[in-house]
Design a protein around this motif. Structure first.
Motif, PDB file in Angstrom:
ATOM      1  N   LYS A  51      -3.160 -29.865   2.710  1.00  0.00           N
ATOM      2  CA  LYS A  51      -4.038 -30.029   3.872  1.00  0.00           C
ATOM      3  C   LYS A  51      -3.675 -31.286   4.668  1.00  0.00           C
ATOM      4  CE  LYS A  51      -8.041 -27.615   1.978  1.00  0.00           C
ATOM      5  NZ  LYS A  51      -9.410 -27.746   1.455  1.00  0.00           N
ATOM      6  N   LEU A  52      -3.332 -32.357   3.944  1.00  0.00           N
ATOM      7  CA  LEU A  52      -2.934 -33.588   4.631  1.00  0.00           C
ATOM      8  C   LEU A  52      -1.645 -33.399   5.421  1.00  0.00           C
ATOM      9  CD1 LEU A  52      -3.724 -36.354   1.985  1.00  0.00           C
ATOM     10  CD2 LEU A  52      -4.701 -36.151   4.266  1.00  0.00           C
ATOM     11  N   LYS A  53      -0.706 -32.655   4.878  1.00  0.00           N
ATOM     12  CA  LYS A  53       0.554 -32.392   5.580  1.00  0.00           C
ATOM     13  C   LYS A  53       0.305 -31.550   6.831  1.00  0.00           C
ATOM     14  CE  LYS A  53       3.723 -32.852   1.694  1.00  0.00           C
ATOM     15  NZ  LYS A  53       4.681 -32.171   0.802  1.00  0.00           N
ATOM     16  N   GLU A  54      -0.591 -30.567   6.717  1.00  0.00           N
ATOM     17  CA  GLU A  54      -0.945 -29.740   7.882  1.00  0.00           C
ATOM     18  C   GLU A  54      -1.637 -30.583   8.957  1.00  0.00           C
ATOM     19  OE1 GLU A  54      -3.319 -26.588   6.255  1.00  0.00           O
ATOM     20  OE2 GLU A  54      -1.584 -25.531   5.423  1.00  0.00           O
TER      21      GLU A  54
ATOM     22  N   LYS B 173      -1.260 -33.786   9.428  1.00  0.00           N
ATOM     23  CA  LYS B 173      -0.226 -34.643  10.030  1.00  0.00           C
ATOM     24  C   LYS B 173       0.557 -33.873  11.092  1.00  0.00           C
ATOM     25  CE  LYS B 173       4.023 -37.028   8.893  1.00  0.00           C
ATOM     26  NZ  LYS B 173       5.035 -37.272   7.880  1.00  0.00           N
ATOM     27  N   GLN B 174       0.915 -32.633  10.742  1.00  0.00           N
ATOM     28  CA  GLN B 174       1.678 -31.799  11.681  1.00  0.00           C
ATOM     29  C   GLN B 174       0.857 -31.501  12.939  1.00  0.00           C
ATOM     30  OE1 GLN B 174       2.938 -28.097   9.970  1.00  0.00           O
ATOM     31  NE2 GLN B 174       4.571 -27.803  11.465  1.00  0.00           N
ATOM     32  N   GLN B 175      -0.423 -31.200  12.765  1.00  0.00           N
ATOM     33  CA  GLN B 175      -1.283 -30.923  13.912  1.00  0.00           C
ATOM     34  C   GLN B 175      -1.428 -32.153  14.804  1.00  0.00           C
ATOM     35  OE1 GLN B 175      -4.988 -29.551  12.283  1.00  0.00           O
ATOM     36  NE2 GLN B 175      -4.227 -27.467  11.911  1.00  0.00           N
ATOM     37  N   LEU B 176      -1.577 -33.345  14.187  1.00  0.00           N
ATOM     38  CA  LEU B 176      -1.705 -34.566  14.972  1.00  0.00           C
ATOM     39  C   LEU B 176      -0.438 -34.853  15.763  1.00  0.00           C
ATOM     40  CD1 LEU B 176      -3.629 -36.830  12.420  1.00  0.00           C
ATOM     41  CD2 LEU B 176      -4.489 -35.979  14.608  1.00  0.00           C
TER      42      LEU B 176
ATOM     43  N   LYS C  92      -5.024 -41.911  13.942  1.00  0.00           N
ATOM     44  CA  LYS C  92      -5.348 -40.882  12.945  1.00  0.00           C
ATOM     45  C   LYS C  92      -4.097 -40.446  12.181  1.00  0.00           C
ATOM     46  CE  LYS C  92      -9.401 -38.897  15.200  1.00  0.00           C
ATOM     47  NZ  LYS C  92      -9.997 -37.698  15.802  1.00  0.00           N
ATOM     48  N   LEU C  93      -2.966 -40.354  12.905  1.00  0.00           N
ATOM     49  CA  LEU C  93      -1.705 -39.969  12.284  1.00  0.00           C
ATOM     50  C   LEU C  93      -1.260 -41.017  11.255  1.00  0.00           C
ATOM     51  CD1 LEU C  93       0.721 -38.009  12.161  1.00  0.00           C
ATOM     52  CD2 LEU C  93       1.763 -39.369  13.981  1.00  0.00           C
ATOM     53  N   ALA C  94      -1.423 -42.280  11.594  1.00  0.00           N
ATOM     54  CA  ALA C  94      -1.056 -43.360  10.661  1.00  0.00           C
ATOM     55  C   ALA C  94      -1.926 -43.307   9.400  1.00  0.00           C
ATOM     56  CB  ALA C  94      -1.182 -44.711  11.343  1.00  0.00           C
ATOM     57  N   GLN C  95      -3.219 -43.020   9.581  1.00  0.00           N
ATOM     58  CA  GLN C  95      -4.119 -42.898   8.428  1.00  0.00           C
ATOM     59  C   GLN C  95      -3.698 -41.720   7.533  1.00  0.00           C
ATOM     60  OE1 GLN C  95      -8.003 -42.515  10.177  1.00  0.00           O
ATOM     61  NE2 GLN C  95      -8.320 -44.740  10.310  1.00  0.00           N
ATOM     62  N   ALA C  96      -3.366 -40.607   8.156  1.00  0.00           N
ATOM     63  CA  ALA C  96      -2.950 -39.425   7.384  1.00  0.00           C
ATOM     64  C   ALA C  96      -1.644 -39.701   6.632  1.00  0.00           C
ATOM     65  CB  ALA C  96      -2.794 -38.223   8.311  1.00  0.00           C
TER      66      ALA C  96
END
Length: 156
Positions: A101-104, A106-109, A129-133
């Motif tokens: 889910k985290l990888k998805e 990241k990809q969406q962001l 948000k991308l940096a946090q993910a």
């Protein structure tokens, strides 16, 4: 199989050096080919004696087997019957799905950042948000985290 040591070695309790000093004095008569009957009769000959486990009544202390160590050399292994082997299964499905889910996310962001080319505020917010993910992925996407958070089940 059980081994029992026969405890009839009382003459051997003296020091070995003392026995060597006294034995030549006792056996001076043997130089001419005569046997000194008293010396040989007083000291029993030590010997091991096999006693089957049925006769001794004791249970065996463990099992030995021949195997190979990590380097391929022969080694004798001891399998303790008192030690119970426990095999457990660890389930990491929950962690794996969390990482997926985290990888998805990241990809969406990343896709949202590319699509919001004109709005600088939105890009900064999405990059945050991308940096946090990415930080969360770095912490969770490793074997140590999986082992620590795996659910253990099916212990035998």
């Amino acid at each position: 199989m059980s081994m029992e040591i026969n405890g009839r070695y009382s003459p051997y309790q003296t020091d070995y050096a003392e026995r060597l000093k006294t034995e030549p004095e006792k056996s001076k008569g043997t130089e001419n080919g005569q046997k000194d009957e008293n010396v040989s009769n007083n000291i029993p000959v030590p010997h091991d004696e096999y006693i089957s486990s049925e006769k001794s009544g004791a249970k065996p202390s463990g099992l030995y087997r021949l195997g190979q160590d990590e380097d391929g050399r022969k080694k004798v292994f001891f399998d303790d019957p008192k030690k119970t082997a426990e095999k457990c299964t660890a389930n990491t499905d929950r962690i794996d799905s969390e990482i997926k889910k985290l990888k998805e996310k990241k990809q969406q962001l990343e896709q949202q950042i590319q699509s919001a080319a004109g709005d600088e505020e939105k890009i900064k917010e999405l990059e945050k948000k991308l940096a946090q993910a990415e930080n969360e992925l770095l912490q969770k996407d490793n074997d140590t985290y999986r082992r620590q958070n795996a659910s253990v089940r099916n212990c035998i």
